[in-house]
Enzyme design. Structure first.
Site, short mmCIF file in Angstrom:
data_model
loop_
_atom_site.label_atom_id
_atom_site.label_comp_id
_atom_site.label_asym_id
_atom_site.label_seq_id
_atom_site.Cartn_x
_atom_site.Cartn_y
_atom_site.Cartn_z
N GLU A 1 60.01 64.46 46.96
CA GLU A 1 61.30 64.46 47.67
C GLU A 1 62.23 63.38 47.10
O GLU A 1 63.44 63.56 47.04
CB GLU A 1 61.08 64.26 49.17
CG GLU A 1 60.37 65.45 49.80
CD GLU A 1 60.01 65.22 51.26
OE1 GLU A 1 59.21 64.30 51.53
OE2 GLU A 1 60.54 65.94 52.13
N GLU B 1 52.26 67.94 52.52
CA GLU B 1 52.35 67.45 53.91
C GLU B 1 51.61 68.33 54.91
O GLU B 1 51.04 67.84 55.89
CB GLU B 1 53.82 67.33 54.34
CG GLU B 1 54.54 66.11 53.77
CD GLU B 1 55.18 66.39 52.42
OE1 GLU B 1 54.79 67.38 51.76
OE2 GLU B 1 56.06 65.61 52.01
N ALA C 1 54.99 59.45 51.31
CA ALA C 1 55.16 58.42 52.33
C ALA C 1 53.83 57.68 52.47
O ALA C 1 52.78 58.19 52.09
CB ALA C 1 55.56 59.07 53.65
#
Ligand code: 3H9
Length: 720
Positions: A110, A130, A68
């Site tokens: 992911e 993460e 992200a």
């Protein structure tokens, strides 16, 4: 309403019946708004185009997708959300293959996990890091990875945050194949064979490994044990484990996904997340020198030298070898040199035994390290790091020899924790090539590197040493040449307060426990025991120096033969062969006596007072350092404290911690303490000013404006 421009894009091309979606968001292809929009748009486009029968998803450049977009957290994101884009990939009617051309991290992996097939190059690495940002894999990673490789392996990967190689990913089943040649050609070939099939595998449907784990509570128990050992005090690990627990126990995939989203959100709003992302960007910021242009040419480093084959020199030589740079280790004493080389060999051997490196890898790095007794052998090195003990005259003598022996362009670095770099540079004909490199012991393990910028250190020298730090995978921070540099200067006040608290009535055990519960990796008295109490005591005796108040207790312990861990007794008692500290009640009479002799009334002290006094001492000195421009920015001090002094990463470092508390609150607490010691608790002018403006610590004035104004000798920091 105006829409902002979306960040990043996806390129769409076709090759026969295959559509290729290439994520293009340099340098590392995070899933920014434009990437999410592009994925969404082109998955539909490929599905609508009748001539297309299969889809390849890949990345431009060296990364697949780095996750992200971290800079979007805490902000209102533009464009479609990631879950929507990933659902479209997962439910694509045409098979999708992730062609992993490089790093696939976090949301990047992911994304690959919603594809039907995954193929990597042999250089690809995959991981879910993460947890290092105070987060959990929130785009299905906690639900899909355990389905693919089993909950136990998946938990290890998510709790460590450490990525794995393509080879390992293939063994574990994260990817289906490795491409040895052209990734896209191989991917097309792979996909063509699958195109006829009526069904394509979806990770969400694979339940066998989870059902196997149902009722086997050792999986979660082991994960909890791992987390409490390696990530004490952190919020995200427990959330990750809870997600996997849901994956194991919920029959419905979507129920697990919903839990993941809930737990992710809790991480997102937890202050630890902000602190850890501050450190992620802070480390990258620290590697930049604000007044040195990015394009500054680097001095090419092909060969290095290290002077001194002790613990420090050996560790530094290992750093060079580990980053592929051949290094000569020079010692004038043959026995020392032999011993030093032996220690290096032993350190590597231990890594082989622990599975941290292979025998071949060890042979390669050992092959890069050569011993020498002669300065003449250093004629063609590009950099030398001198790492002998802290003595200015000795270092100066070595620098004269180095100036003579080495090529005139070679950089000469001194590994010192406190000596004046300018005084060392002044004995050479190349002060612009002289710099300080303060490694932390053990140098091959500790990540912190303070790079000390002398009055005359050139831009090229500074930029080159910073880039070597990056090659060594260090967290490098620039300090101006001032006493104690950054870390040890801040440490002074912290230790001072710890010692005062002991004199005022707290016991070592209470002080250490309070600071460890705050998150420090080791309390100050356990640390002093580890280092040895006798060093200062001996030095004072030798120099006939009167013991300062704060050292009186330590010196009294030494008088009773209590030197610390080295002889099993100091502030604590140690049993044979153990490093576990046990309280030493027999010391309490000494504490009382010294408090009495110095008219200090011992009293009950709260844990909160202990924490506040020690940590705010760091903050106030940090403010002074920032004002002087010794550190470039407050984040640099956070990087120093986390990587060199055991400050908890999840609090974001001392300066960030102060920012998060509010500087007005910090001042308020300091004002309360000022009745104990008015001089010590006087707020640094910058701290006062920022608090008055309801502002926070940030950037310092640029260093080259400051460097010339700062005199090494005039900056007074007490003990150092
Ligand atoms: C996540 O994925 C959450 C999801 O599970 C759930 C969502 C719902 N975003 O490190 P470098 C910048 S969390 C934005 O020097 P390298 C970086 O700041 C994410 N920016 O390169 C730097 O900028 P600058 C999980 C990013 O070659 C530039 O790119 N992923 C991001 O040494 C170059 O970076 C991670 O935690 C990002 N994700 O190393 C991976 N990543 O040039 C984080 C980098 O202005 N990234 N930037 O200073 C890394 O570990 C390394 O960057 C990587 C490359 C190994 C990829």
């Amino acid at each position: 309403a105006m829409t902002n421009e979306l960040k990043g894009k996806v390129n769409y091309t076709t090759k026969g019946n295959i559509a290729i979606l290439e994520v293009d968001n340099p340098p590392v292809n995070p899933l920014s708004s434009g990437v999410r929009a592009g994925l969404s748009e082109y998955i539909s486009k490929a599905n609508e185009d009748d001539s297309i029968e299969g889809i390849i998803l890949t990345g431009a450049g060296r990364s697949f997708i780095a996750g992200a977009d971290i800079s979007e957290f805490g902000q209102k994101p533009d464009g479609p959300d990631l879950h929507t884009a990933l659902r479209e990939i997962e439910f694509s009617k045409k098979p999708v293959l992730a062609a992993i051309n490089g790093t696939a991290l976090g949301g990047g992996l992911e994304t690959a996990l919603v594809c039907n097939y995954r193929m990597g190059t042999n250089k690809a690495i995959v991981g879910l890091p993460e947890v290092n940002l105070g987060l959990l894999p929130g785009a299905g990673g906690t639900q899909r990875l355990p389905r693919l490789i089993g909950p136990s392996q998946a938990l290890k990967m998510m709790l460590s945050g450490t990525p794995i190689s393509a080879k390992k990913a293939l063994q574990q089943g994260v990817i289906d194949a490795i491409s040895e040649n052209s990734l896209i050609d191989d991917a097309i070939m792979f996909l063509q064979e699958k195109i006829g099939q009526s069904e394509h595998p979806k990770v969400r449907d694979k339940n066998e490994k989870l059902i196997e784990a149902r009722g086997a509570d050792n999986v979660l128990a082991e994960a909890r044990a791992l987390a409490s050992k390696t990530r004490r005090g952190q919020f995200a690990p427990g959330q990750i484990i809870a997600c996997v627990e849901a994956a194991i126990n919920e029959d419905d995939f979507d129920v697990g996904m919903k839990k993941e989203s809930e737990y992710f959100l809790e991480c997102l709003i937890n202050p630890q997340r902000e602190a850890m992302i501050h450190i992620f960007f802070g480390e990258r910021a620290a590697s930049k020198i604000s007044d040195i242009p990015k394009e500054t040419p680097l001095h090419p480093i092909q060969k290095a030298g290290v002077v001194g084959s002790g613990t420090m020199g050996g560790g530094i030589a290992m750093n060079f070898a580990n980053s592929g740079i051949p290094v000569l280790v020079l010692d004038q004493d043959e026995k020392n040199l032999e011993r030093g080389m032996g220690v290096i060999d032993k350190n590597y051997q231990m890594m082989v035994e622990r599975g941290r490196m292979t025998q071949e890898q060890k042979d390669i790095v050992m092959g890069l390290i050569s011993p020498t007794l002669s300065y003449e052998d250093l004629a063609d090195v590009d950099i030398v790091v001198e790492a002998v003990y802290e003595n200015l005259e000795l270092k100066q003598e070595i620098f004269r020899s180095l100036d003579e022996a080495t090529n005139e362009n070679a950089i000469l670095a001194s590994n010192t924790s406190g000596l004046d770099i300018d005084a060392i540079a002044s004995v050479t004909n190349r002060p612009e090539k002289v710099v300080g490199t303060h490694f932390f012991s053990p140098a091959n393990i500790m990540r912190l590197l303070e790079v000390v910028r002398g009055q005359e250190s050139s831009d090229e020298t500074m930029a080159t040493v910073m880039s070597i730090g990056k090659r060594m995978k260090k967290a490098s921070v620039v300090s101006l040449n001032a006493p104690g540099f950054i870390g040890n200067r801040m440490l002074y006040g912290y230790t001072y307060q710890a010692n005062m608290l002991l004199l005022e009535g707290a016991l070592p055990n209470q002080i250490d426990n309070a600071l460890e519960s705050f998150g420090m990796s080791m309390g100050p008295f356990r640390m002093m025991d580890l280092v040895g109490l006798d060093l200062g005591w001996r030095a004072r005796k030798l120099g006939n120096i009167e013991t300062p108040l704060t050292n009186k207790i330590a010196d009294a312990l030494c008088e009773q033969d209590r030197f610390g861990q080295k002889n099993s007794k100091g502030f604590y008692n140690y049993s044979e062969g153990s490093r576990a500290p046990n309280p030493a009640p027999e010391n309490e009479d000494i504490y009382k006596e010294i408090s009495d002799n110095n008219n200090i009334a011992r009293r009950e002290i709260s844990d909160q007072e202990i924490i506040d006094r020690c940590i705010l001492a760091l903050v106030n000195e940090g403010a002074q350092i920032l004002e002087e421009g010794v550190a470039q920015r407050s984040g640099d001090m956070d990087i120093v404290y986390i990587n060199g002094y055991g400050f908890p990463i999840w609090r974001g470092g001392p300066m960030f911690y102060a920012n998060q508390q509010g500087l007005d609150k910090v001042i308020e607490k300091m004002n309360n303490f000022s009745k104990l010691d008015e001089e010590f608790w006087k707020p640094a002018p910058l701290l006062q000013k920022l608090a008055d403006e309801s502002s926070v610590f940030g950037e310092a004035p640029t260093q080259n404006e400051r460097a010339t104004k700062l005199s090494f000798k005039k900056t007074n920091i007490g003990g150092v």
